[in-house]
Design a protein around this motif. Structure first.
Motif, PDB file in Angstrom:
ATOM      1  N   SER A 163      -4.667   7.357 -37.726  1.00  0.00           N
ATOM      2  CA  SER A 163      -5.615   7.693 -38.592  1.00  0.00           C
ATOM      3  C   SER A 163      -5.364   8.447 -39.556  1.00  0.00           C
ATOM      4  O   SER A 163      -4.228   9.210 -39.624  1.00  0.00           O
ATOM      5  N   PRO A 164      -5.953   8.467 -40.778  1.00  0.00           N
ATOM      6  CA  PRO A 164      -5.617   9.218 -42.050  1.00  0.00           C
ATOM      7  C   PRO A 164      -5.606  10.782 -41.513  1.00  0.00           C
ATOM      8  O   PRO A 164      -4.725  11.542 -42.152  1.00  0.00           O
ATOM      9  N   GLU A 165      -6.254  11.252 -40.743  1.00  0.00           N
ATOM     10  CA  GLU A 165      -6.376  12.707 -40.315  1.00  0.00           C
ATOM     11  C   GLU A 165      -4.875  13.241 -39.668  1.00  0.00           C
ATOM     12  O   GLU A 165      -4.438  14.021 -40.186  1.00  0.00           O
ATOM     13  N   GLU A 166      -4.433  12.382 -38.700  1.00  0.00           N
ATOM     14  CA  GLU A 166      -3.315  12.653 -37.962  1.00  0.00           C
ATOM     15  C   GLU A 166      -2.190  12.232 -39.076  1.00  0.00           C
ATOM     16  O   GLU A 166      -1.241  13.205 -38.833  1.00  0.00           O
ATOM     17  N   ARG A 167      -2.043  11.482 -39.947  1.00  0.00           N
ATOM     18  CA  ARG A 167      -1.317  11.325 -40.905  1.00  0.00           C
ATOM     19  C   ARG A 167      -0.942  12.308 -41.640  1.00  0.00           C
ATOM     20  O   ARG A 167       0.167  12.677 -41.897  1.00  0.00           O
ATOM     21  N   ASP A 168      -1.958  12.871 -42.220  1.00  0.00           N
ATOM     22  CA  ASP A 168      -2.052  13.796 -43.102  1.00  0.00           C
ATOM     23  C   ASP A 168      -1.615  15.115 -42.615  1.00  0.00           C
ATOM     24  O   ASP A 168      -0.906  15.907 -43.172  1.00  0.00           O
ATOM     25  N   ALA A 169      -1.986  15.400 -41.214  1.00  0.00           N
ATOM     26  CA  ALA A 169      -1.627  16.643 -40.344  1.00  0.00           C
ATOM     27  C   ALA A 169      -0.065  16.727 -40.186  1.00  0.00           C
ATOM     28  O   ALA A 169       0.811  17.744 -40.325  1.00  0.00           O
ATOM     29  N   VAL A 170       0.818  15.481 -40.203  1.00  0.00           N
ATOM     30  CA  VAL A 170       2.170  15.302 -40.265  1.00  0.00           C
ATOM     31  C   VAL A 170       2.959  15.478 -41.652  1.00  0.00           C
ATOM     32  O   VAL A 170       3.843  16.226 -41.777  1.00  0.00           O
ATOM     33  N   VAL A 171       2.348  14.498 -42.596  1.00  0.00           N
ATOM     34  CA  VAL A 171       2.949  14.402 -43.803  1.00  0.00           C
ATOM     35  C   VAL A 171       2.655  15.496 -44.972  1.00  0.00           C
ATOM     36  O   VAL A 171       3.571  15.994 -45.414  1.00  0.00           O
ATOM     37  N   LEU A 172       1.526  16.021 -45.018  1.00  0.00           N
ATOM     38  CA  LEU A 172       1.109  16.921 -46.096  1.00  0.00           C
ATOM     39  C   LEU A 172       1.886  18.210 -45.820  1.00  0.00           C
ATOM     40  O   LEU A 172       2.378  18.875 -46.922  1.00  0.00           O
ATOM     41  N   PRO A 173       2.086  18.827 -44.633  1.00  0.00           N
ATOM     42  CA  PRO A 173       2.694  20.312 -44.429  1.00  0.00           C
ATOM     43  C   PRO A 173       4.163  20.160 -44.823  1.00  0.00           C
ATOM     44  O   PRO A 173       4.924  20.864 -45.439  1.00  0.00           O
ATOM     45  N   LEU A 174       4.771  18.933 -44.494  1.00  0.00           N
ATOM     46  CA  LEU A 174       6.415  18.536 -45.043  1.00  0.00           C
ATOM     47  C   LEU A 174       6.280  18.632 -46.314  1.00  0.00           C
ATOM     48  O   LEU A 174       7.376  19.037 -46.889  1.00  0.00           O
ATOM     49  N   GLU A 175       5.345  17.865 -47.300  1.00  0.00           N
ATOM     50  CA  GLU A 175       5.331  17.837 -48.477  1.00  0.00           C
ATOM     51  C   GLU A 175       5.228  18.921 -49.095  1.00  0.00           C
ATOM     52  O   GLU A 175       6.104  19.478 -49.979  1.00  0.00           O
ATOM     53  N   THR A 176       4.427  19.904 -48.581  1.00  0.00           N
ATOM     54  CA  THR A 176       4.145  21.253 -49.087  1.00  0.00           C
ATOM     55  C   THR A 176       5.355  22.026 -49.011  1.00  0.00           C
ATOM     56  O   THR A 176       5.749  22.789 -49.908  1.00  0.00           O
ATOM     57  N   TYR A 177       6.059  21.966 -47.682  1.00  0.00           N
ATOM     58  CA  TYR A 177       7.366  22.666 -47.386  1.00  0.00           C
ATOM     59  C   TYR A 177       8.478  22.310 -48.465  1.00  0.00           C
ATOM     60  O   TYR A 177       8.993  23.000 -49.097  1.00  0.00           O
TER      61      TYR A 177
END
Length: 463
Positions: free
Chosen positions: A212-226
């Protein structure tokens, strides 16, 4: 690893992945520094690949080319096997060394060994109190040669004549075995790892189709931000370079980071080729996080074959192995529930207890994994499984099924990895005829435990 199952919601994976990213980017990565591999003496009769394979077994596993374990002595007179004191235990698989308490294990790869090691670092008074005296000198040691390196491995004497710490084993090696090990050390970490340049470390995160987009974002977005945040700090890190023990090695970890998103399409059977194509186009140093529905097996096998670390993927179906090394999971998934049930049951029942124990499960990926966890752990604990019933994925469990099972294993212990509907039929058994104790899985019966029939609750344990 805890013995009980801990359900970490998938959105929380980003917290741990961010931490793992920080840790893994601090790993020392050694550049070649112009190492001339043509000058390395290849043991006679061996190809480069075979010599490296044999040397790696000696360095990592303490195993001789003959297959036997290396014999060694520590603390002057204590005999040990190489498997107990492998080189990699202290000097790390990279050969770039480690520090534990007051024990300093210097780098053992050729690029470091075959040149002199300079001191002259600015240590605090507190550091000087715990550091060995030779680390405070301007010249710590001269460069090793093949001859002095062989002497250090066998006799524990450094190139300058100093006796090495007695905790370092003195290995009993023949001339040829020693030549293979020296050749391996000369080549160890002589090139940058795939995905690493002088200025950048490249990572990837894997996202499977159907997430799901929500689960994907929960994994990917914090990594990209870091990654974005850390790259903004790289100039600050570089400005602090040179002020720590092992500064030469550690300062090379302050590279910029790059994060790729590897999206996998189609069924898991096609994932391996997709991963190969991604890696061939842009090699990465490690996979961080990642999320996919179903088994993580294709990604796990890819990482083992390519020797690519995979740090804390979000998966309900991890690969359970005692030998694979490159993937670190949050837990063992359903397997761990079966394992926890076996350990708990073992804590309350002895091998002399004659109470029958029977396991019931369906041949789904989840059912096979959790039943395997129970069975293997139960047997390792020296216990005997009285019976086991494996049902087809869609096989209906009838009242007569439970009646027959209850009659066959009267007052026994039922380890039942089935769903809530199946348990409702079990609740229909007459009082006194059913199992005296039942163990069920919260993963399989679902999150609403209030649906568990009242008559089962007094004697039911939930993983």
């Amino acid at each position: 690893m805890k013995e009980c199952t801990v359900h970490s919601g998938k959105p929380l994976v980003n917290v741990f992945c961010a931490v793992s990213l920080l840790l893994i980017t601090l790993v020392c990565i050694s550049p070649a520094h112009g190492a001339d591999k043509t000058s390395f003496s290849l043991p006679k009769g061996l190809s480069r690949g075979e010599a490296m394979r044999l040397g790696e077994a000696m360095y990592r596993d303490g195993r001789l080319p003959s297959g036997k374990y290396i014999q060694a002595v520590v603390e002057g007179d204590i005999p040990v096997e190489g498997s107990m004191f492998t080189c990699a235990n202290c000097h790390m698989r990279s050969g770039l060394g480690s520090v534990e308490g007051t024990i300093i294990s210097p780098a053992t790869n050729g690029e470091r060994l075959y040149r002199s090691r300079k001191g002259g670092q600015e240590f605090t008074d507190q550091q000087k109190e715990v550091l060995p005296a030779h680390f405070r000198k301007l010249d710590i040691r001269p460069a090793y040669t093949d001859k002095t390196l062989a002497r250090a491995i066998r006799s524990g004497v450094g190139p300058g004549g100093r006796k090495l710490d007695p905790i370092m084993p003195r290995y009993e090696l023949s001339g040829r075995d020693l030549q293979i090990l020296v050749y391996y050390l000369k080549n160890l970490s002589s090139e940058l790892s795939p995905g690493v340049t002088a200025t950048t470390i490249r990572f990837a995160t894997v996202v499977g189709e159907g997430v799901s987009p929500e689960e994907r974002d929960a994994v990917v977005l914090p990594l990209e931000t870091y990654v974005k945040d850390r790259n903004a700090r790289v100039p600050y890190y570089k400005a602090r370079a040179g002020y720590r023990l092992f500064a030469e090695e550690m300062d090379k970890s302050y590279r910029s980071l790059e994060l790729l998103k590897w999206e996998l399409k189609g069924p898991p059977g096609t994932w391996r080729s997709q991963l190969e194509n991604y890696y061939k186009k842009e090699p990465v140093f490690a996979l961080l996080g990642g999320i996919a529905e179903g088994s993580w097996l294709p990604v796990h096998e890819f990482c083992e074959q390519k020797r690519v670390p995979c740090i804390l993927p979000a998966t309900d179906q991890p690969v359970i192995s005692d030998t694979d090394w490159y993937t670190l999971y949050f837990s063992k998934g359903p397997f761990q529930e079966g394992e926890a049930a076996a350990r708990y049951l073992n804590s309350t029942h002895s091998a002399a207890d004659r109470t029958p124990v029977v396991q019931v499960f369906r041949r789904t990926e989840e059912g096979v994994s959790i039943s395997r966890g129970f069975r293997e752990t139960w047997e390792k604990l020296g216990m005997r499984l009285t019976g086991e019933v494996a049902l087809d994925p869609r096989e209906e469990v009838t009242d007569s099924f439970w009646t027959k099972l209850a009659g066959q294993y009267r007052n026994g212990i039922l380890v039942v990895w089935l769903g809530m509907e199946d348990l409702r039929r079990l609740a229909g058994q007459e009082e006194g005829n059913g199992p005296s104790m039942k163990i069920v899985s919260s993963t399989i019966i679902g999150p609403d435990l209030s649906m568990l029939p009242e008559s089962l609750r007094p004697h039911t344990y939930i993983t």
